[in-house]
Design an enzyme around this catalytic site. Structure first.
Site, short mmCIF file in Angstrom:
data_model
loop_
_atom_site.label_atom_id
_atom_site.label_comp_id
_atom_site.label_asym_id
_atom_site.label_seq_id
_atom_site.Cartn_x
_atom_site.Cartn_y
_atom_site.Cartn_z
N TYR A 127 22.15 35.78 94.06
CA TYR A 127 23.36 34.90 93.63
C TYR A 127 23.74 33.76 93.91
O TYR A 127 24.55 33.13 93.54
CB TYR A 127 24.78 35.88 93.79
CG TYR A 127 24.62 37.38 93.06
CD1 TYR A 127 25.25 37.40 91.85
CD2 TYR A 127 23.79 38.10 93.54
CE1 TYR A 127 25.27 38.79 91.03
CE2 TYR A 127 23.95 39.54 92.74
CZ TYR A 127 24.54 39.50 91.75
OH TYR A 127 24.39 40.87 90.83
N ASP A 227 26.13 45.31 93.24
CA ASP A 227 26.61 45.28 91.80
C ASP A 227 26.35 46.36 90.96
O ASP A 227 26.90 46.70 90.08
CB ASP A 227 26.00 43.82 91.49
CG ASP A 227 26.43 43.34 90.03
OD1 ASP A 227 27.47 43.94 89.55
OD2 ASP A 227 26.03 42.20 89.53
MG MG Z 1 28.56 43.79 87.74
#
Ligand code: MG
Ligand code: NAI
Length: 334
Positions: A127, A227
């Site tokens: 990220y 995530d």
């Molecule tokens: Mg997500």
């Protein structure tokens, strides 16, 4: 930790505009002293003022120390000058640990016995946004640091109720994922000697979460795995409309429903506000140290659902709107 409770409220785009006011109404019922300051972010904001996360929003968030972030829409193609505002806000406030609990919901047919917490490292991994392409070959940089891995590991050890599962893929990525695994292990072994530690490769963890979710207590994972696995786990909690999260740092916390802006239902008044309400309960418990307020919100939401009242995504006997659901919760808290 904030003395006078101040909350920076960022509705964002789509259903963020609908679930955030609903959740704030419920919060004010149990903590009337909370002072709310509204701020903007997101795709609509980008189109209006050229910035997805204006500097005033960052300042307000820092001053309040506590944030409720609804959801934003992000274009799936590259748009010059646009960066995901929630990723940016987590970074600016250094909210390095993302807590995503999943508990069996009081819904008919729901699997019972699930009570797990996915803790996702929130500041690095893939990220960091370092991508390049010459049109034929595209490369993304992934960064893992000892410092970030240790501090998220410490939060995970502290919040675990007895067992901690470290998720990684160190067989393929021995340097990056190996560093993550070893850093969490070091913290756990040095500071939490009584904690039961185990490891899972991320693919095996996904299978086990899909088959035997009740086996897990607390999982800690690098950003991307966390995530994905936390969305998978959310399926056991009644779906995305029910899944809360809290981004935690040393000087700020961001309550954030896991779902996005849901453009398919935005504007219909049918969005499920439970994820946003439960995110504020997490904030009340883990940031403001107001466990009674958190319990009250969680109990009122659970009792409303158990009575068969819920938004259409839940398929309950009494289908209702966002606002009607909110009134039902408020009535239990009055
Ligand atoms: Mg997500
Ligand atoms: P999404 O979470 O917005 O929606 C997925 C599905 O779940 C849709 O069918 C939606 O109607 C349903 N859903 C989600 N939340 C709901 C709720 N509270 N009540 C009832 N139904 C709900 O994910 P999607 O469709 O992948 O993304 C839509 C937009 O949201 C994209 O622009 C994406 O970039 C953005 N997004 C933003 C996030 C954030 O702000 N943290 C997180 C995920 C996506």
């Amino acid at each position: 930790m904030a003395e006078a409770l101040r909350l920076c409220v960022i509705p964002g785009d789509g259903i963020g505009q609908e679930v955030v006011p609903a959740a704030v109404q419920v919060l004010r019922q149990v903590l009337p002293q909370v002072e709310c300051v509204e701020a903007e972010a997101g795709w609509g904001c980008f189109q209006r003022v050229g910035k997805a996360l204006p500097i005033q929003t960052i300042e307000t968030a820092k001053q309040c120390g506590a944030v409720l972030f609804g959801a934003v829409s992000s274009p799936s193609r590259k748009v010059e000058g646009y960066r995901s505002p929630i990723v940016e806000l987590r970074r600016r406030l250094d909210c390095y640990a993302n807590l995503r609990p999943t508990v069996s919901p009081p819904l008919p047919g729901a699997r019972q016995g699930v009570n797990l917490l996915v803790i996702r490292e929130n500041t690095e991994d893939i990220y960091i946004g370092e991508e390049e392409s010459d049109g034929e070959v595209a490369t993304a940089m992934r960064r893992i640091t000892r410092l970030a891995s240790r501090r998220v590991g410490e939060v995970a050890c502290r919040l675990s109720r007895g067992k901690l599962t470290i998720v990684h893929k160190a067989n393929i990525l021995p340097l990056t994922d190996g560093l993550f695994r070893d850093s969490v292990r070091e913290v756990a072994e040095a500071q939490f000697p009584r904690l039961e530690l185990e490891e899972r490769l991320v693919d095996a963890a996904a299978y086990e979460l899909a088959r035997y979710p009740e086996r897990f207590d607390t999982l800690v994972a690098p950003n991307l795995y966390g995530d994905i696995l936390s969305d998978l786990a959310a399926a056991w909690g009644g779906g995305l409309g029910m899944a809360p999260s809290l981004n935690l740092g040393e000087s700020a916390a961001i309550a954030e429903p896991v779902h996005g802006s849901a453009p398919d239902i935005a504007g219909t008044g049918q969005a499920n506000p439970v994820a946003a309400m439960l995110s504020l309960a997490l904030l009340a418990r883990s940031w403001w140290n107001q466990p009674e307020a958190a319990d009250a919100i969680e109990k009122a939401v659970a009792a409303t659902l158990a009575s068969g009242v819920g938004t259409p995504d839940l398929n309950l006997p009494a289908r209702c709107s966002t606002q009607a659901f909110t009134y039902a919760v408020l009535a239990l808290l009055a």
